[in-house]
Scaffold this motif. Structure first.
Motif, mmCIF file in Angstrom:
data_model
loop_
_atom_site.group_PDB
_atom_site.id
_atom_site.type_symbol
_atom_site.label_atom_id
_atom_site.label_comp_id
_atom_site.label_asym_id
_atom_site.label_seq_id
_atom_site.Cartn_x
_atom_site.Cartn_y
_atom_site.Cartn_z
ATOM 1 N N ASP A 553 -6.616 -18.635 -19.931
ATOM 2 C CA ASP A 553 -7.665 -19.255 -19.108
ATOM 3 C C ASP A 553 -8.267 -18.191 -18.199
ATOM 4 O O ASP A 553 -7.546 -17.567 -17.408
ATOM 5 N N ARG A 555 -11.711 -17.056 -15.599
ATOM 6 C CA ARG A 555 -12.855 -17.469 -14.767
ATOM 7 C C ARG A 555 -13.725 -16.235 -14.569
ATOM 8 O O ARG A 555 -13.296 -15.251 -13.957
ATOM 9 N N ARG A 570 -15.978 -20.575 -17.436
ATOM 10 C CA ARG A 570 -14.534 -20.817 -17.585
ATOM 11 C C ARG A 570 -14.215 -20.761 -19.078
ATOM 12 O O ARG A 570 -14.757 -21.545 -19.868
ATOM 13 N N SER A 572 -11.306 -20.755 -22.163
ATOM 14 C CA SER A 572 -9.949 -21.175 -22.541
ATOM 15 C C SER A 572 -9.713 -20.820 -24.002
ATOM 16 O O SER A 572 -10.501 -21.221 -24.881
ATOM 17 N N ASP A 574 -6.803 -21.175 -26.815
ATOM 18 C CA ASP A 574 -5.566 -21.936 -27.035
ATOM 19 C C ASP A 574 -5.148 -21.842 -28.512
ATOM 20 O O ASP A 574 -5.982 -22.076 -29.391
#
Length: 662
Positions: A553, A555, A570, A572, A574
């Motif tokens: 994650d 920013r 942002r 992410s 995964d």
């Protein structure tokens, strides 16, 4: 001048208990045959995620290994075999590599590679790792917890190894002690029994190792020790040939022992006896060298760097150990059971022991350099740490030997028991005369006393039964008389304080030698420090291993300079590991509300491996939300993630951040 022997009874008992405890700790804590041939690489790598199924799995080792048809197994997520079962020899030059083909049409998921082999120094090695096709998945594969060479079979094999070393040392050292130091000892029954038992121990231990070799390097099941097919396969290996050769040489050693304790003791002619001593010395040296060579040709010395030098050095090392520690054992038996051992014999053994220590120091220094290779391996590996323990014990042993030598010098300062000058006892005629004049006097006296006591005991019990006296009382009196006779012999044995002191120091020396031999046995079953460090460097060079990790994650603030040009992305990723990942991007204004931008792009770069940039084109899901599936991270490392945000036709910026994946 009267010399008082030191009181070492209680201290000696404590030392023996400590030696036994150290021996138990070493044998109990010894790792079962650590990997002497290390796995230095594989293709695919451990933890790697590949897009398509490979055609084969390759393994690279630090040294030569022996592979069987079932040495490499590849199991799918359900535990079924995914390989063809055909081992391929891919070795080239100094590169030791083996592979196994994979079946076609393998589905996606996590696969387990389990391998087992026998390293060039005779020790079993095994391991396992996983790789994934497409994406990682759950796997039901359960590998056995028992390491190769472990369990009951490994413990029995380790005990047999220790007994074989001990038997060899006493057999060779005992024969050397009798021929070189104490010829009259060939007729002393306790010395004969000690050497014969050493031969039996070495022979029995070798047979046990030969039978246990198949389960030791394979299934680990004790019942497989009597598998004839497995025994046949063992005989075809280098270790099996070495054990078989050792048994054949032990047949020649049996002939040597029979002549030494038979024909040699009956010869009376000095010339014939000298000729026999020469023949026994030459033949015994050849047989002892051959038996030592069965270790050198099958274990550490036969592999690694400079094997042509290492094997003769290893043979010399083993012979020096046997001459010192084996001779020490026979000297201890002689001092306890035949106190009439000549002082000149002790002096000769002192010289033999000194020469043996010198050979041990030279050969041990070379072996240490060869097996360790660096100061860091000396302190940072199990082999180096055990070697330091061995060096410390050698120092203790040499210190105790120095004390024994001092006792020997005191013995030499005293007149000989027959009142003859020591110079005469050093000559050949004086020694032969002494040998023939007093061949078995002490032994016959002791046996006569024991026979007389037994007859008195039996006669006393018989007369007691005939006269109606209580048999229990008669037996008690007989035991008391026997105890008194034993105490009398002990007092006579301990009457010479110098001899008593020498006996105690030799006993202490033997106790430390037992622990030293245990450390040596464990050392031969431990991965050399040089190999361990080389394997560590190879694994480090291949990069970090990919393991499951939490999602990445990030920013990332940005400013394109135009209208609505400021905001935050942002990101992410995964599950944030090698293989397929899901990518989500959320573009927000400074107040946290979604910002709908016309375009956003992502690029991934692994600069350390010159990989990338790998472009990723996410799809717009809704205002401020972009997503991409199946984003491939081909290998672990420190990746630079670049995000390009365009807020208008002419306003855009690129922001980046480094992140470690895997």
């Amino acid at each position: 001048m009267t010399t008082t022997a030191p009181r070492l009874g209680t201290a000696l008992a404590r030392l023996l208990i400590l030696a036994a405890a150290l021996l138990g700790t070493l044998l109990a804590g010894a790792a079962p045959a650590s990997a002497h041939a290390a796995l230095t690489g594989s293709d695919p790598k451990d933890g790697a995620v590949v897009v398509t199924a490979p055609k084969e799995v390759n393994l690279t080792f630090s040294e030569q290994v022996a592979m069987s048809a079932d040495s490499i197994r590849v199991l799918d997520p359900a535990g079924r075999r995914a390989d063809t079962g055909e081992i391929r020899d891919l070795c080239s030059g100094s590169v030791v590599r083996y592979g196994v083909g994979l079946r076609a049409g393998l589905p996606d998921g996590t696969y387990t590679v389990a391998w087992q082999a026998v390293s060039a120094d005779s020790h079993p090695v095994a391991g396992a790792f996983t790789f994934s096709i497409g994406a990682p998945s759950q796997t039901s594969v359960a590998l056995p917890d028992q390491k190769p060479g472990g369990g009951l079979v490994g413990a029995l094999y380790g005990i047999a190894r220790y007994l074989s070393y001990a038997g060899f040392a006493v057999l060779v050292g005992g024969g050397t002690f009798v021929l070189v130091c104490w010829p009259r000892g060939a007729s002393v029954r306790p010395v004969q029994r000690t050497v014969v038992r050493a031969w039996l121990t070495l022979t029995g231990a070798t047979l046990v190792m030969l039978l246990l070799r198949n389960p030791y390097t394979g299934s680990g099941e004790l019942s497989d020790a009597f598998d004839l097919a497995g025994l046949k396969s063992v005989l075809e290996t280098k270790t099996g040939a070495a054990l078989t050769s050792r048994l054949l040489l032990l047949g020649a050693a049996a002939l040597f022992v029979a002549v030494l304790f038979g024909s040699y003791t009956r010869r009376t002619d000095p010339k014939e006896k000298r000729d026999l001593v020469f023949g026994l010395g030459m033949g015994g040296t050849v047989v002892a060298t051959g038996i030592a060579g069965t270790w050198a040709l099958a274990e550490h010395a036969s592999t690694g760097i400079q094997p042509g030098i290492a094997m003769p050095v290893d043979i010399l090392h083993l012979l020096a150990v046997a001459a010192w520690l084996g001779g020490l054992t026979v000297l201890l038996v002689a001092l306890h059971r035949a106190p009439s051992v000549e002082r000149s014999a002790v002096e000769r053994f002192s010289k033999v022991a000194f020469a043996s220590v010198a050979v041990l120091a030279a050969t041990g220094l070379y072996q240490s350099w060869r097996q360790v290779g660096s100061w860091s391996a000396l302190t940072g590996t199990r082999y180096g740490q055990l070697l330091l323990v061995k060096i410390g014990l050698m120092g203790v042993l040499v210190g105790i030997a120095w004390i024994s030598r001092r006792w020997t010098q005191r013995l030499a300062d005293l007149p000989s028991p027959e009142g003859l000058p020591s110079a005469e006892k050093e000559t050949g005629e004086g020694e032969e005369a002494e040998d023939t004049a007093e061949p078995e006097e002490a032994e016959e006296t002791e046996e006569a006393e024991e026979t007389q006591e037994a007859e008195e005991t039996e006669g006393g019990e018989a007369s007691a039964a005939a006269s109606g006296v209580d048999p229990e009382r008669a037996a008690q009196l007989a035991r008391q008389r026997a105890a008194v006779a034993t105490a009398r012999r002990k007092r006579e044995r301990d009457a010479d304080p110098e001899r008593s002191g020498l006996r105690r120091s030799v006993l202490t020396e033997a106790a430390v030698a037992v622990v030293l031999l245990a450390v040596t046995t464990v050392l031969t079953a431990t991965e050399p420090g040089r190999t361990e460090e080389e394997a560590g460097r190879s694994n480090a060079a291949s990069g970090p291993v990919a393991v499951p990790d939490r999602p990445v994650d990030l920013r990332l603030p940005f400013d394109t300079g135009g209208v609505d040009g400021k905001g935050v992305v942002r990101l992410s990723l995964d599950p944030g590991r090698t293989g397929a990942n899901g990518l989500h991007l959320y573009v927000e204004r400074p107040d946290g509300k979604p910002l709908d931008v016309p375009e956003i792009k992502v690029a991934l770069t692994l600069e350390a491996k010159n990989v990338g940039p790998l472009p990723v084109a996410p799809d717009r899901i809704q205002a401020g939300h972009w997503s991409a599936s199946g984003v491939q991270i081909p290998m672990p490392g420190e990746w630079r993630i670049q995000v390009t945000v365009r807020t208008s036709d002419i306003d855009q910026t690129t922001i980046d951040k480094n992140v470690k994946i895997g």
